[in-house]
Design a protein around this motif. Structure first.
Motif, PDB file in Angstrom:
ATOM      1  N   THR A 139     126.292  88.554  66.637  1.00 45.51           N
ATOM      2  CA  THR A 139     126.514  89.729  67.487  1.00 45.51           C
ATOM      3  C   THR A 139     127.267  90.840  66.758  1.00 45.51           C
ATOM      4  O   THR A 139     127.419  91.927  67.303  1.00 45.51           O
ATOM      5  N   GLY A 140     127.700  90.592  65.541  1.00 47.48           N
ATOM      6  CA  GLY A 140     128.419  91.600  64.755  1.00 47.48           C
ATOM      7  C   GLY A 140     127.651  91.975  63.511  1.00 47.48           C
ATOM      8  O   GLY A 140     126.696  92.763  63.559  1.00 47.48           O
ATOM      9  N   PRO A 141     128.046  91.395  62.358  1.00 51.41           N
ATOM     10  CA  PRO A 141     127.426  91.765  61.080  1.00 51.41           C
ATOM     11  C   PRO A 141     125.908  91.596  61.039  1.00 51.41           C
ATOM     12  O   PRO A 141     125.212  92.436  60.475  1.00 51.41           O
ATOM     13  N   ALA A 142     125.379  90.543  61.641  1.00 51.68           N
ATOM     14  CA  ALA A 142     123.927  90.317  61.586  1.00 51.68           C
ATOM     15  C   ALA A 142     123.168  91.410  62.341  1.00 51.68           C
ATOM     16  O   ALA A 142     122.096  91.832  61.901  1.00 51.68           O
ATOM     17  N   ARG A 143     123.714  91.868  63.461  1.00 52.22           N
ATOM     18  CA  ARG A 143     123.049  92.954  64.198  1.00 52.22           C
ATOM     19  C   ARG A 143     123.040  94.241  63.381  1.00 52.22           C
ATOM     20  O   ARG A 143     122.056  94.973  63.369  1.00 52.22           O
ATOM     21  N   THR A 144     124.140  94.495  62.691  1.00 51.37           N
ATOM     22  CA  THR A 144     124.229  95.687  61.845  1.00 51.37           C
ATOM     23  C   THR A 144     123.213  95.613  60.710  1.00 51.37           C
ATOM     24  O   THR A 144     122.519  96.589  60.416  1.00 51.37           O
ATOM     25  N   GLU A 145     123.103  94.418  60.100  1.00 52.56           N
ATOM     26  CA  GLU A 145     122.155  94.229  58.992  1.00 52.56           C
ATOM     27  C   GLU A 145     120.708  94.436  59.453  1.00 52.56           C
ATOM     28  O   GLU A 145     119.931  95.102  58.768  1.00 52.56           O
ATOM     29  N   ILE A 146     120.349  93.865  60.585  1.00 53.34           N
ATOM     30  CA  ILE A 146     118.960  93.983  61.046  1.00 53.34           C
ATOM     31  C   ILE A 146     118.649  95.416  61.476  1.00 53.34           C
ATOM     32  O   ILE A 146     117.545  95.914  61.248  1.00 53.34           O
ATOM     33  N   ALA A 147     119.625  96.087  62.055  1.00 62.91           N
ATOM     34  CA  ALA A 147     119.425  97.494  62.430  1.00 62.91           C
ATOM     35  C   ALA A 147     119.180  98.342  61.184  1.00 62.91           C
ATOM     36  O   ALA A 147     118.318  99.242  61.186  1.00 62.91           O
ATOM     37  N   ALA A 148     119.892  98.046  60.107  1.00 56.31           N
ATOM     38  CA  ALA A 148     119.700  98.780  58.849  1.00 56.31           C
ATOM     39  C   ALA A 148     118.314  98.513  58.267  1.00 56.31           C
ATOM     40  O   ALA A 148     117.654  99.429  57.758  1.00 56.31           O
TER      41      ALA A 148
END
Length: 166
Positions: free
Chosen positions: A27-36
């Motif tokens: 819900t934190g870093p992984a969401r940011t990575e996939i959004a990028a």
């Protein structure tokens, strides 16, 4: 309202912490990575023929499914030792040994628990699985029946049920 043992997932503190850490990452870093990844793929142009975009969106969907699974699991988790029933009945968090069709040479021992509890040390069956739901609530010495994938019935005798010491 007290939940029945069928609705509870028993987790050790270690397993709970591991799953909570996974949820926080997703819900934190992984969401940011996939959004990028999705944003970078969008910049490549036509989305209908953009394999990178479709792969990233599929990965995002799988990730969000896992977030929902973990959230539900952790909401219903009981942390600590699985409780043994006063009447000796089989319940979640127990290692159960069964004999197939009364043949005490053809036995299986398994942990009756959520797949999240699964380890390489012992086979794990969910309380919602056909075998798990058949044995749960029964006592040592009793027989239970469950339906096989081919539609036939199988009979098992419960030989032993002990709290998991994992």
């Amino acid at each position: 309202m007290t939940e029945t043992s069928e609705n509870v997932t028993w987790l050790t503190q270690e397993a709970y912490n591991k799953l909570k850490d996974e949820l926080e990452y997703l819900t934190g870093p992984a969401r940011t990575e996939i959004a990028a990844k999705i944003a970078a793929a969008r910049e490549e142009g036509d989305l209908r023929e953009n394999g990178g975009y479709h792969a990233a969106k599929e990965e995002q969907g799988k990730q969000e499914l896992r977030v929902r699974q973990l959230t539900q699991l952790l909401e219903h988790a009981q942390v600590g030792e699985a409780q043994t029933s006063a009447d000796g009945a089989v319940g979640p968090g127990m290692v159960v040994t069964i004999a197939f069709d009364g043949d005490e040479d053809d036995t299986l021992s398994f942990l009756l628990a959520s797949r999240e509890y699964a380890s390489a040390d012992i086979e794990t069956y969910s309380p919602q699985s056909p075998l798990g739901s058949a044995v749960i609530g029964n006592k040592v010495g009793e027989e239970a029946q469950y339906e096989l994938p081919n539609g036939k019935k199988a009979s098992v005798k419960i030989l032993k049920a002990e709290p998991y010491q994992g």
